[in-house]
Design a protein around this motif. Structure first.
Motif, short mmCIF file in Angstrom:
data_model
loop_
_atom_site.label_atom_id
_atom_site.label_comp_id
_atom_site.label_asym_id
_atom_site.label_seq_id
_atom_site.Cartn_x
_atom_site.Cartn_y
_atom_site.Cartn_z
N ALA A 59 -29.32 47.06 49.66
CA ALA A 59 -29.99 46.04 50.48
C ALA A 59 -30.68 46.51 51.53
CB ALA A 59 -28.85 45.29 51.04
N ALA A 60 -30.18 47.72 52.16
CA ALA A 60 -31.18 48.28 53.37
C ALA A 60 -32.36 48.82 52.89
CB ALA A 60 -30.15 49.43 54.07
N ALA A 61 -32.42 49.38 51.57
CA ALA A 61 -33.56 50.05 50.94
C ALA A 61 -34.58 48.86 50.49
CB ALA A 61 -33.24 50.64 49.82
N ALA A 62 -34.17 47.91 49.95
CA ALA A 62 -34.67 46.61 49.58
C ALA A 62 -35.44 46.04 50.73
CB ALA A 62 -34.04 45.97 48.95
N ALA A 66 -30.52 51.56 58.76
CA ALA A 66 -30.54 52.37 57.40
C ALA A 66 -30.31 54.06 57.88
CB ALA A 66 -32.05 52.37 57.02
N SER A 67 -30.43 54.37 59.31
CA SER A 67 -30.35 55.63 59.34
C SER A 67 -28.88 56.11 59.23
CB SER A 67 -30.54 56.00 61.01
OG SER A 67 -29.76 55.04 61.97
N GLU A 68 -27.66 55.25 59.19
CA GLU A 68 -26.37 55.32 58.86
C GLU A 68 -26.14 56.00 57.38
OE1 GLU A 68 -24.38 51.84 59.37
OE2 GLU A 68 -25.06 51.44 61.58
N LEU A 120 -31.22 58.19 52.78
CA LEU A 120 -31.60 57.21 52.50
C LEU A 120 -33.09 56.81 53.30
CD1 LEU A 120 -31.63 54.62 50.81
CD2 LEU A 120 -30.37 53.52 52.49
N LEU A 121 -32.91 56.97 54.69
CA LEU A 121 -34.27 56.57 55.56
C LEU A 121 -35.26 57.57 55.06
CD1 LEU A 121 -35.23 54.69 57.40
CD2 LEU A 121 -34.50 55.97 59.33
N PRO A 122 -35.11 58.96 55.20
CA PRO A 122 -36.11 59.74 54.85
C PRO A 122 -36.73 59.71 53.30
CG PRO A 122 -34.51 61.04 56.00
CD PRO A 122 -33.83 59.55 55.43
N SER A 123 -35.83 59.57 52.56
CA SER A 123 -36.51 59.30 51.13
C SER A 123 -37.21 57.88 50.89
CB SER A 123 -35.07 59.35 49.86
OG SER A 123 -34.47 58.34 50.30
N LEU A 124 -37.00 57.04 51.62
CA LEU A 124 -37.51 55.51 51.69
C LEU A 124 -38.98 55.85 52.18
CD1 LEU A 124 -34.86 52.97 52.16
CD2 LEU A 124 -35.97 53.45 50.42
N LEU A 125 -38.94 56.67 53.43
CA LEU A 125 -40.28 56.95 54.11
C LEU A 125 -41.23 57.86 53.24
CD1 LEU A 125 -39.07 58.12 57.69
CD2 LEU A 125 -40.78 56.35 57.02
N ALA A 128 -41.14 57.82 49.94
CA ALA A 128 -41.63 56.96 48.74
C ALA A 128 -42.63 56.00 49.27
CB ALA A 128 -40.32 56.21 48.24
N ASP A 129 -42.52 55.41 50.61
CA ASP A 129 -43.16 54.75 51.27
C ASP A 129 -44.81 55.30 51.38
OD1 ASP A 129 -44.24 52.21 52.55
OD2 ASP A 129 -43.99 53.16 54.39
N LEU A 130 -44.67 56.37 51.68
CA LEU A 130 -45.88 57.22 51.92
C LEU A 130 -46.78 57.30 50.46
CD1 LEU A 130 -45.18 59.76 54.66
CD2 LEU A 130 -46.48 57.52 54.85
N VAL A 131 -45.92 57.82 49.69
CA VAL A 131 -46.47 58.04 48.21
C VAL A 131 -47.04 56.66 47.71
CG1 VAL A 131 -46.06 58.79 45.87
CG2 VAL A 131 -45.10 60.25 48.03
N VAL A 132 -46.24 55.63 47.71
CA VAL A 132 -46.62 54.54 46.93
C VAL A 132 -47.74 53.84 47.84
CG1 VAL A 132 -45.89 52.12 46.10
CG2 VAL A 132 -44.65 54.06 45.88
#
Length: 113
Positions: free
Chosen positions: A70-73, A96-98, A102-107, A109-113
């Motif tokens: 849910a946090a990732a979505a 999300a930092s908990e 997760l947070l660094p991987s989402l960042l 993915a956000d930069l790549v996409v």
């Protein structure tokens, strides 16, 4: 910087004078409607994609817990709809930092996409 500069930038953007009419003489409302429709379709598509991602990663593949998915979505749909500022706002709101990496991987993915 984010607590002072970002709200100030938004406020000055809202206070700016409206742009002149297009050369065709159309009203601003007729110019705005196609953009609002495109934004609405994009926002609905982002929300639907986030819901599908949540279902796949949390329910079917069980890669993340329901809270992590849910946090990732939420973070990814926020960045697709409103940019990186929304990503960080939602990430702070949902904690999300908990969730470790997760947070660094989402960042990333956000930069790549």
């Amino acid at each position: 910087c984010a607590t002072v500069a970002l709200p100030l930038a938004v406020a000055t953007g809202l206070l700016a004078p409206p742009p002149p009419l297009a050369s065709g003489g159309q009203s601003r409302d007729s110019q705005l409607l196609p953009m609002l429709c495109a934004f609405g379709v994009g926002a609905l598509g982002s929300a639907l994609g986030a819901w599908i991602m949540h279902a796949v990663t949390a329910r079917w593949l069980r890669l993340w817990t329901v809270r992590e998915a849910a946090a990732a979505a939420g973070c990814l749909s926020a960045t697709y709809i409103g940019g990186s500022a929304n990503f960080f706002g939602v990430a702070a709101a949902v904690g999300a930092s908990e969730f470790g990496a997760l947070l660094p991987s989402l960042l990333a993915a956000d930069l790549v996409v």
